[in-house]
Design a protein around this motif. Structure first.
Motif, PDB file in Angstrom:
ATOM      1  N   LYS A 179      13.377 -41.226  26.087  1.00  0.00           N
ATOM      2  CA  LYS A 179      14.391 -40.003  25.547  1.00  0.00           C
ATOM      3  C   LYS A 179      14.624 -38.950  26.610  1.00  0.00           C
ATOM      4  CE  LYS A 179      11.061 -37.220  23.038  1.00  0.00           C
ATOM      5  NZ  LYS A 179      10.504 -36.641  21.865  1.00  0.00           N
ATOM      6  N   GLN A 202      17.107 -32.930  26.039  1.00  0.00           N
ATOM      7  CA  GLN A 202      17.994 -32.868  25.133  1.00  0.00           C
ATOM      8  C   GLN A 202      17.250 -32.503  23.690  1.00  0.00           C
ATOM      9  OE1 GLN A 202      20.580 -32.353  22.634  1.00  0.00           O
ATOM     10  NE2 GLN A 202      21.915 -33.456  24.361  1.00  0.00           N
ATOM     11  N   GLN A 248      19.637 -37.561  21.187  1.00  0.00           N
ATOM     12  CA  GLN A 248      18.739 -38.442  21.944  1.00  0.00           C
ATOM     13  C   GLN A 248      18.793 -40.008  21.426  1.00  0.00           C
ATOM     14  OE1 GLN A 248      15.051 -36.130  20.591  1.00  0.00           O
ATOM     15  NE2 GLN A 248      14.925 -35.276  22.715  1.00  0.00           N
TER      16      GLN A 248
END
Length: 216
Positions: free
Chosen positions: A56, A60, A66
């Motif tokens: 991921k 973010q 994600q």
């Protein structure tokens, strides 16, 4: 895919994934105690990372973004994200989870250049009752209810009998009356009949406890 416990949701899901030889990521939520939507989303996020060996974007912070970003990195002809056994007693939390799936799909459609993703979600609750935007949800999802077995339970009995070479047609009415149209209960009864070699109603009664003991 929705319906009460024991009606064959997981079996239907696995059968079709295997039959179509589809690449899939399987998220089994049955061991998970779900208290908020983040419990579900974090589990899906971790499963995606492990299944497809991707990471991921830690910069973010929004888990929905994600997940959508990870899905965009999956390069396969066709991918199914199978989310099995979402069981949430709090209908508000369940509604939030369902709406999150809708958001993920919208994000994926905007971000991805592919059109190769399908979600399959298995749950006890009826999702049709929980979407806030029912018109939009009907565009994104199709629904399969697995509750109605009354017309097909005898077909399942015949299929199991053939597969296990169980030949006790005289006791079929007794077994059918005790399975209460539940495929899970029927399979458990037939399994015990097979394992114990039951040939009479008395043997079946002795080896197969009453309906209450088969409930999940």
């Amino acid at each position: 895919i929705f319906g009460k416990s024991g009606v064959g949701k997981t079996a239907l899901l696995h059968r079709n994934l295997i039959k179509t030889q589809t690449t899939y990521c399987y998220c089994d939520l049955s061991p998970l105690t779900i208290t908020c939507k983040e419990d579900v989303l974090e589990d899906i996020l971790v499963t995606l990372e492990e299944e497809f060996c991707i990471q991921k974007d830690k910069s973010q912070r929004n888990v929905l973004y994600q997940i959508a970003d990870l899905l965009c990195k999956v390069i396969q002809p066709k991918v199914v994200i199978a989310i099995d056994e979402i069981s949430i007693s709090d209908l508000k939390v369940f509604s939030e989870v369902i709406e999150s799936f809708s958001t993920i799909i919208n994000l994926y459609e905007r971000k991805s250049v592919n059109n190769n993703l399908k979600f399959v979600i298995s749950t006890i609750n009826n999702p049709l009752d929980l979407f806030q935007n029912k018109a939009k949800s009907s565009q994104l999802f199709e629904y399969i209810c697995c509750n109605e077995w009354s017309e097909y339970i005898e077909d399942l009995y015949e299929l199991i009998s053939y597969a296990l070479s169980i030949n006790i047609p005289q006791h079929k009415p007794f077994i059918m009356s005790h399975c209460h149209n539940s495929p899970r209960i029927l399979k458990k009864i037939m399994s015990r009949v097979f394992i114990n070699g039951c040939k009479t109603v008395q043997e079946i009664e002795n080896k197969c406890p009453r309906y209450s003991s088969f409930q999940c």
